[in-house]
Enzyme design. Structure first.
Site, PDB file in Angstrom:
ATOM      1  CE  LYS A   1       7.906 -15.876 -55.540  1.00 22.20           C
ATOM      2  NZ  LYS A   1       6.490 -16.082 -55.750  1.00 22.20           N
TER       3      LYS A   1
ATOM      4  N   GLY B   1       1.969  -8.672 -63.135  1.00 19.06           N
ATOM      5  CA  GLY B   1       0.891  -9.526 -62.415  1.00 19.06           C
ATOM      6  C   GLY B   1      -0.139  -8.680 -62.094  1.00 19.06           C
ATOM      7  CB  SER B   2      -2.765  -9.680 -59.475  1.00 17.57           C
ATOM      8  OG  SER B   2      -1.894  -9.724 -58.585  1.00 17.57           O
TER       9      SER B   2
ATOM     10  N   GLY C   1      -1.061  -7.963 -56.027  1.00 14.80           N
ATOM     11  CA  GLY C   1       0.264  -8.447 -55.939  1.00 14.80           C
ATOM     12  C   GLY C   1       1.435  -7.270 -56.196  1.00 14.80           C
ATOM     13  N   GLY C   2       1.236  -6.560 -56.973  1.00 11.97           N
ATOM     14  CA  GLY C   2       2.003  -5.387 -57.196  1.00 11.97           C
ATOM     15  C   GLY C   2       1.812  -4.470 -56.077  1.00 11.97           C
TER      16      GLY C   2
ATOM     17  CD  GLU D   1       2.345  -4.670 -67.686  1.00 14.72           C
ATOM     18  OE1 GLU D   1       1.171  -4.940 -67.389  1.00 14.72           O
ATOM     19  OE2 GLU D   1       3.149  -5.304 -68.515  1.00 14.72           O
TER      20      GLU D   1
ATOM     21  CB  CYS E   1      -1.126  -6.517 -69.681  1.00 14.97           C
ATOM     22  SG  CYS E   1       0.170  -6.596 -70.814  1.00 14.97           S
TER      23      CYS E   1
ATOM     24  CD  GLU F   1      -6.552  -7.431 -65.856  1.00 18.00           C
ATOM     25  OE1 GLU F   1      -5.857  -7.656 -64.705  1.00 18.00           O
ATOM     26  OE2 GLU F   1      -5.727  -7.503 -66.903  1.00 18.00           O
TER      27      GLU F   1
HETATM   28  P1  NAP Z   1       0.134 -12.518 -59.275  1.00 21.21           P
HETATM   29  O1  NAP Z   1      -0.833 -13.250 -58.335  1.00 21.21           O
HETATM   30  O2  NAP Z   1       0.318 -10.899 -59.142  1.00 21.21           O
HETATM   31  O3  NAP Z   1       1.572 -13.150 -58.845  1.00 21.21           O
HETATM   32  C1  NAP Z   1       2.886 -12.768 -59.557  1.00 21.21           C
HETATM   33  C2  NAP Z   1       3.751 -13.127 -58.932  1.00 21.21           C
HETATM   34  O4  NAP Z   1       4.089 -12.169 -57.708  1.00 21.21           O
HETATM   35  C3  NAP Z   1       4.179 -14.434 -58.349  1.00 21.21           C
HETATM   36  O5  NAP Z   1       5.496 -14.831 -58.196  1.00 21.21           O
HETATM   37  C4  NAP Z   1       3.287 -14.303 -56.850  1.00 21.21           C
HETATM   38  O6  NAP Z   1       3.794 -15.379 -55.908  1.00 21.21           O
HETATM   39  C5  NAP Z   1       3.877 -13.022 -56.297  1.00 21.21           C
HETATM   40  N1  NAP Z   1       2.948 -12.265 -55.419  1.00 21.21           N
HETATM   41  C6  NAP Z   1       1.882 -12.046 -55.548  1.00 21.21           C
HETATM   42  N2  NAP Z   1       1.018 -11.624 -54.522  1.00 21.21           N
HETATM   43  C7  NAP Z   1       2.284 -11.315 -53.668  1.00 21.21           C
HETATM   44  C8  NAP Z   1       2.349 -10.782 -52.503  1.00 21.21           C
HETATM   45  N3  NAP Z   1       1.256 -10.087 -51.724  1.00 21.21           N
HETATM   46  N4  NAP Z   1       3.819 -10.665 -51.794  1.00 21.21           N
HETATM   47  C9  NAP Z   1       4.682 -11.222 -52.414  1.00 21.21           C
HETATM   48  N5  NAP Z   1       4.479 -11.879 -53.516  1.00 21.21           N
HETATM   49  C10 NAP Z   1       3.488 -11.699 -54.439  1.00 21.21           C
HETATM   50  O7  NAP Z   1      -0.242 -12.636 -60.903  1.00 21.21           O
HETATM   51  P2  NAP Z   1      -0.531 -13.844 -61.451  1.00 21.21           P
HETATM   52  O8  NAP Z   1      -0.190 -15.461 -60.738  1.00 21.21           O
HETATM   53  O9  NAP Z   1       0.459 -13.647 -62.594  1.00 21.21           O
HETATM   54  O10 NAP Z   1      -1.871 -14.020 -61.993  1.00 21.21           O
HETATM   55  C11 NAP Z   1      -3.116 -13.835 -61.115  1.00 21.21           C
HETATM   56  C12 NAP Z   1      -3.905 -12.878 -61.548  1.00 21.21           C
HETATM   57  O11 NAP Z   1      -3.027 -11.699 -61.828  1.00 21.21           O
HETATM   58  C13 NAP Z   1      -4.569 -12.993 -62.908  1.00 21.21           C
HETATM   59  O12 NAP Z   1      -5.672 -13.899 -62.796  1.00 21.21           O
HETATM   60  C14 NAP Z   1      -4.835 -11.733 -63.438  1.00 21.21           C
HETATM   61  O13 NAP Z   1      -6.101 -11.171 -62.965  1.00 21.21           O
HETATM   62  C15 NAP Z   1      -3.605 -11.050 -63.193  1.00 21.21           C
HETATM   63  N6  NAP Z   1      -2.649 -10.684 -64.172  1.00 21.21           N
HETATM   64  C16 NAP Z   1      -2.748  -9.650 -64.861  1.00 21.21           C
HETATM   65  C17 NAP Z   1      -1.581  -9.289 -65.780  1.00 21.21           C
HETATM   66  C18 NAP Z   1      -1.673  -8.208 -66.403  1.00 21.21           C
HETATM   67  O14 NAP Z   1      -1.018  -8.125 -67.350  1.00 21.21           O
HETATM   68  N7  NAP Z   1      -2.644  -7.297 -66.564  1.00 21.21           N
HETATM   69  C19 NAP Z   1      -0.751 -10.292 -65.976  1.00 21.21           C
HETATM   70  C20 NAP Z   1      -0.692 -11.516 -65.144  1.00 21.21           C
HETATM   71  C21 NAP Z   1      -1.620 -11.617 -64.312  1.00 21.21           C
HETATM   72  P3  NAP Z   1       2.870 -16.558 -55.778  1.00 21.21           P
HETATM   73  O15 NAP Z   1       2.437 -17.000 -57.052  1.00 21.21           O
HETATM   74  O16 NAP Z   1       3.603 -17.613 -54.989  1.00 21.21           O
HETATM   75  O17 NAP Z   1       1.719 -16.062 -54.942  1.00 21.21           O
END
Ligand code: NAP
Length: 507
Positions: A183, A239-240, A243-244, A263, A300, A391
């Protein structure tokens, strides 16, 4: 050329009607290409094709999968400047970083190719039969690893290449014999499509089944449909925490629950002893200002939490760290939403009682540039308020001033799981270092001594993954060749005739 379509088992298709565009974070405008989200039918087709492909792909000789991975690397390199330009346009990251990350992605693909060119990675074991053993005979037993099935991969926003379409999760899953459905991260759909086209070319050149790889564009629902599909057998995510965790819960509620290797967030505590601060405070302030702002803090492993003992030296160090940090020219964040998140999470943490902002960049900022910030708080206030532990994804770090060693240990022991922990200390330190190391190692996946947590070496001894919420399963790594173990399971063959064993167990 980027078409805006989805890659369904090697075919570029766009049956849907929901469109979106990526953003150029530098100019803060939408990019020209229109992308089309995959329909539910397209997602189902991608997974059905992956399931059919699995029946062939899983038993291909390792050398053939190695050729596939090496050809993906070659085809990615052949994309040349178009890939680099698209990466920069969609992420705002500079050219040097794009080239470096492509190099890392190529290295990962080739490392997995080397790993699976022979079958040693399967950790095959053999126990010979003992027909005359008393009181009962022992049967012959052979144990090996076999792939789980189609894997869904969610690309990371902060690594458009190395942890996305052909990144570590995809490379390790393909190496293991699992077809992959990516995805794409909606922020870099163009980068994704280019890499997907490289994978499709490589699959065709090396004779892979057509469903071995698919990549879909879509929003949250597309991810949910993918994880819920009964023929998807594992998930990789970066990711977040929100989301995870949502995907982990979804996978656990399926009729057949499946593993989700997510992760997620980490604040990567750094313990700086009083001896180290008094001996080399200025040097540490410079080094840590660089680490906190590296990649606009969007790693991260960013050091978001520094733990010290209260002292005059610590006060001077905090002032110097703040001065050095805000003196670094501000840089662009990956996306307007990431910047929004940086501001709101930063406000939440700095708005807690007892938190003092030491310095924040106060010059002019372009739309998506981030103001680096250093805050400080007492050990007691930090202990009492878990809201301070979250974070703040960006160039932010909080220095916690502890009353004494006992409070420092209490904080370490109470921390949520982390990817890394760092100890900055002297050889003849006044702090009880073994005690600190003992407490820290149970909260983290990697401990660094006298260094910085940013910069993750890709090698077999790397552990990238820690206790929850750093990752959903701390027994596995997302970086290095051992990450292949996420996509396989052990199986034993008892009393089997040689001709019925898989080839790699016939020896
Ligand atoms: P994210 O919001 O977790 O999204 C990552 C992926 O997962 C995207 O494709 C997103 O789709 C999908 N997703 C998110 N929530 C979901 C759910 N409930 N059900 C199904 N799919 C879902 O992460 P991000 O866009 O990379 O960044 C957002 C925030 O995550 C950042 O501001 C940061 O705080 C954190 N982050 C942390 C790290 C780390 O390594 N610690 C890395 C990256 C991001 P959609 O975009 O379509 O929602």
């Amino acid at each position: 050329m980027i078409t805006g379509k989805n890659c369904i088992g090697g075919q570029f298709k766009a049956d849907g009607s929901v469109e979106f565009r990526t953003t150029d974070p530098k100019r803060n405008v939408p990019n020209p290409t229109v992308f089309v989200e995959a329909t539910k039918d397209e997602i189902d087709t991608a997974v059905d094709l992956a399931w059919e492909a699995f029946k062939v792909f899983r038993s291909m000789p390792g050398k053939q999968r190695a050729a596939f991975l090496n050809t993906i690397a070659d085809e990615m390199l052949a994309l040349d400047q178009e890939l680099i330009d698209t990466y920069m346009l969609e992420s705002g990251l500079p050219e040097g970083r794009a080239i470096g990350e492509r190099g890392r992605t190529i290295f990962q693909l080739r490392s997995f190719a080397e790993l699976v060119a022979n079958d040693d990675w399967r950790e095959n074991t053999f126990d010979a039969a003992q027909p005359d053993r008393l009181p009962q005979p022992k049967p012959s037993l052979r144990k090996t690893m076999i792939p789980l099935g189609p894997v869904a991969v969610f690309g990371a926003s902060n690594f458009p290449l190395a942890y996305s379409t052909a990144g570590g999760d995809t490379a390790s899953a393909l190496a293991a014999g699992c077809p992959v459905i990516v995805k794409s991260h909606p922020m870099h759909a163009g980068t994704n499509e280019l890499v997907a086209s490289a994978i499709v070319k490589a699959a065709n050149k090396t004779g892979m089944p057509k469903g071995v790889f698919s990549s879909i564009n879509g929003s949250v629902q597309a991810g949910i449909d993918l994880v819920n599909h009964p023929k998807v057998k594992a998930v990789g995510f970066t990711g977040s925490i929100g989301g995870g965790r949502a995907l982990f819960d979804l996978a656990a509620k399926r009729e057949e629950p499946i593993p989700v290797f997510a992760e997620m967030g980490s604040i990567n505590p750094v313990i700086m002893t009083a001896s180290a601060i008094s001996k080399r405070g200025s040097e540490l302030a410079k080094t840590y200002a660089g680490s906190i702002t590296l990649g606009t803090g969007q790693f991260c492993t960013n050091p978001g939490l520094l733990l010290t003992l209260k002292s005059d030296d610590a006060q001077s160090f905090i002032q110097e760290l703040a001065k050095e940090t805000v003196a670094i020219a501000p840089q662009i964040m990956l996306h307007p939403n990431i910047k929004k998140g940086y501001i709101s999470k930063g406000d939440t943490v700095t708005g807690q009682e007892g938190v003092k902002v030491v310095a924040t960049y106060d010059g002019d900022l372009d739309a998506n540039e981030a103001a680096a910030t250093i805050a400080t708080v007492s050990g007691k206030a930090f202990l009492d308020n878990p809201k301070m532990h979250q974070e703040v994804f960006g160039p932010f770090s909080m220095v916690v001033q502890c009353e004494d060693e006992a409070e420092l240990l209490q904080i370490i022991e109470g921390l949520e799981g982390q990817l890394t922990g760092t100890l900055i200390a002297e050889k003849d330190d006044t702090l009880n270092l073994p005690k600190i190391v003992d407490a820290l190692q149970h909260r983290v996946g990697r401990i660094i001594y006298n260094g910085v947590p940013t910069g993750v070496e890709v090698c077999a001894s790397m552990q990238h993954g820690g206790p929850y919420p750093a990752s959903t399963d701390s027994r596995f790594t997302a970086v290095g060749v051992h990450s292949i173990k996420r996509w396989v399971r052990p199986i034993s063959y008892q009393s089997f005739p040689t001709e019925l064993l898989p080839d790699h167990l016939k020896k």
